[in-house]
Every structure is written in C-alpha cells, then in structure tokens.
Motif scaffolding. Structure first.
Motif, PDB file in Angstrom:
ATOM      1  N   TYR A 187      -8.288 -11.573   1.110  1.00 17.31           N
ATOM      2  CA  TYR A 187      -7.143 -12.454   0.919  1.00 17.31           C
ATOM      3  C   TYR A 187      -6.071 -12.194   1.960  1.00 17.31           C
ATOM      4  N   ASN A 188      -5.618 -13.241   2.624  1.00 17.89           N
ATOM      5  CA  ASN A 188      -4.532 -13.152   3.592  1.00 17.89           C
ATOM      6  C   ASN A 188      -3.531 -14.254   3.265  1.00 17.89           C
ATOM      7  N   THR A 231       5.436  -0.925  -8.694  1.00 19.87           N
ATOM      8  CA  THR A 231       4.026  -1.206  -8.434  1.00 19.87           C
ATOM      9  C   THR A 231       3.882  -2.139  -7.240  1.00 19.87           C
ATOM     10  N   VAL A 232       4.700  -3.175  -7.188  1.00 14.11           N
ATOM     11  CA  VAL A 232       4.664  -4.128  -6.077  1.00 14.11           C
ATOM     12  C   VAL A 232       5.019  -3.418  -4.774  1.00 14.11           C
ATOM     13  N   ARG A 233       6.065  -2.612  -4.806  1.00 14.68           N
ATOM     14  CA  ARG A 233       6.500  -1.882  -3.608  1.00 14.68           C
ATOM     15  C   ARG A 233       5.401  -0.959  -3.095  1.00 14.68           C
ATOM     16  N   ASN A 234       4.795  -0.201  -3.999  1.00 12.56           N
ATOM     17  CA  ASN A 234       3.711   0.703  -3.606  1.00 12.56           C
ATOM     18  C   ASN A 234       2.538  -0.069  -3.029  1.00 12.56           C
ATOM     19  N   PHE A 235       2.193  -1.182  -3.653  1.00 13.55           N
ATOM     20  CA  PHE A 235       1.084  -1.991  -3.172  1.00 13.55           C
ATOM     21  C   PHE A 235       1.373  -2.527  -1.770  1.00 13.55           C
ATOM     22  N   GLU A 236       2.596  -2.982  -1.545  1.00 10.26           N
ATOM     23  CA  GLU A 236       2.960  -3.508  -0.227  1.00 10.26           C
ATOM     24  C   GLU A 236       2.878  -2.421   0.837  1.00 10.26           C
ATOM     25  N   VAL A 237       3.314  -1.216   0.513  1.00 14.93           N
ATOM     26  CA  VAL A 237       3.228  -0.103   1.466  1.00 14.93           C
ATOM     27  C   VAL A 237       1.769   0.211   1.778  1.00 14.93           C
ATOM     28  N   ILE A 238       0.941   0.289   0.747  1.00 15.16           N
ATOM     29  CA  ILE A 238      -0.483   0.578   0.941  1.00 15.16           C
ATOM     30  C   ILE A 238      -1.136  -0.516   1.774  1.00 15.16           C
ATOM     31  N   SER A 239      -0.819  -1.762   1.496  1.00 18.80           N
ATOM     32  CA  SER A 239      -1.392  -2.876   2.252  1.00 18.80           C
ATOM     33  C   SER A 239      -0.994  -2.806   3.717  1.00 18.80           C
ATOM     34  N   ARG A 240       0.266  -2.526   3.969  1.00 19.25           N
ATOM     35  CA  ARG A 240       0.739  -2.429   5.361  1.00 19.25           C
ATOM     36  C   ARG A 240       0.078  -1.259   6.080  1.00 19.25           C
ATOM     37  N   LEU A 241      -0.073  -0.130   5.398  1.00 20.05           N
ATOM     38  CA  LEU A 241      -0.733   1.024   6.014  1.00 20.05           C
ATOM     39  C   LEU A 241      -2.194   0.711   6.353  1.00 20.05           C
ATOM     40  N   LYS A 242      -2.858  -0.047   5.478  1.00 18.31           N
ATOM     41  CA  LYS A 242      -4.238  -0.445   5.764  1.00 18.31           C
ATOM     42  C   LYS A 242      -4.292  -1.348   6.996  1.00 18.31           C
ATOM     43  N   GLU A 243      -3.328  -2.264   7.121  1.00 12.20           N
ATOM     44  CA  GLU A 243      -3.272  -3.139   8.296  1.00 12.20           C
ATOM     45  C   GLU A 243      -3.059  -2.324   9.565  1.00 12.20           C
ATOM     46  N   LEU A 298      -7.611   1.341  14.662  1.00 14.71           N
ATOM     47  CA  LEU A 298      -9.060   1.455  14.882  1.00 14.71           C
ATOM     48  C   LEU A 298      -9.538   0.448  15.922  1.00 14.71           C
ATOM     49  N   SER A 299      -8.952  -0.731  15.902  1.00 16.02           N
ATOM     50  CA  SER A 299      -9.305  -1.754  16.883  1.00 16.02           C
ATOM     51  C   SER A 299      -8.899  -1.320  18.290  1.00 16.02           C
TER      52      SER A 299
END
Length: 114
Positions: A3-4, A87-99, A105-106
């Motif tokens: 999902y994007n 929960t939303v804040r933590n999720f956003e941080v985790i999502s950004r770190l994954k990006e 890696l790229s």
C-alpha cells in the motif's frame, strides 16, 4: 504490504482494491469491520462497501498491529481505543524507517554494481 497512499488518490475504493493493497482476503476485511468499529465503509443501496481514505488508514494500522507485530485482535482493539495517537506516531516512524532502509539498500546495490 504494497500500500502506498500517494500512489492512488480516489474518494472511494472497492473491497477488492483494498484487499489487494494489503494482500489479504476480502473476507478478512469484512471480519475486521465487525471487530473494529473504527472501520466504517460506506455502503451503497446494493450493500457494496466503499472505503474512504480514513478507513484505509485504520486498516493500515490494524494490519501493522496484527500482521506485522503479531498482536491479538483484542490487543490491537485496546491499543487503538486507549492509545491511538501514540500508535499512529510509532507506526509512522516505523514506516519511514523502512522507506529509508529501502533507499539505502538501493543506493548500496547501485554502488556495488559500479
């Protein structure tokens, strides 16, 4: 999860589109709709669900808590009810770190190929 939110911006999404976004069955979305009162898709006269962006954001959080973090439905329900902002804040941080990780890696792959 593929999902994007910036990729597609529509007012309403069908249950099939939402299921593909999260790579889950439509039946799981219907089940989560019963379990989480925060998911409130609009239904037309035929009963066809039409998900708004707000519904998709809630589903994204539930997906993260249940599928990625391994929480029970009760635990996810409690987390969303008692501490949604955190929960939303933590999720956003985790999502950004994954990006960022994917970007790094790229870059590494590109440098290794030189």
């Amino acid at each position: 999860m593929t999902y994007n939110p910036q990729k597609e911006l529509k007012l309403y999404y069908s249950i099939g589109e939402v299921a593909r976004m999260f790579q889950v069955n439509e039946s799981l979305l219907r089940f989560w709709e019963k379990e989480f009162p925060q998911i409130t898709p609009r239904k037309n006269t035929k009963g066809t669900r039409q998900y708004r962006q707000e519904d998709i954001e809630v589903i994204r959080l539930i997906y993260h808590l249940v599928k990625e973090r391994g929480m029970t439905l009760e635990g996810a329900r409690r987390k969303l009810k008692d501490n949604k902002e955190s929960t939303v804040r933590n999720f956003e941080v985790i999502s950004r770190l994954k990006e960022i990780r994917e970007e790094l890696l790229s870059i590494k792959k590109e440098l290794d190929n030189r």
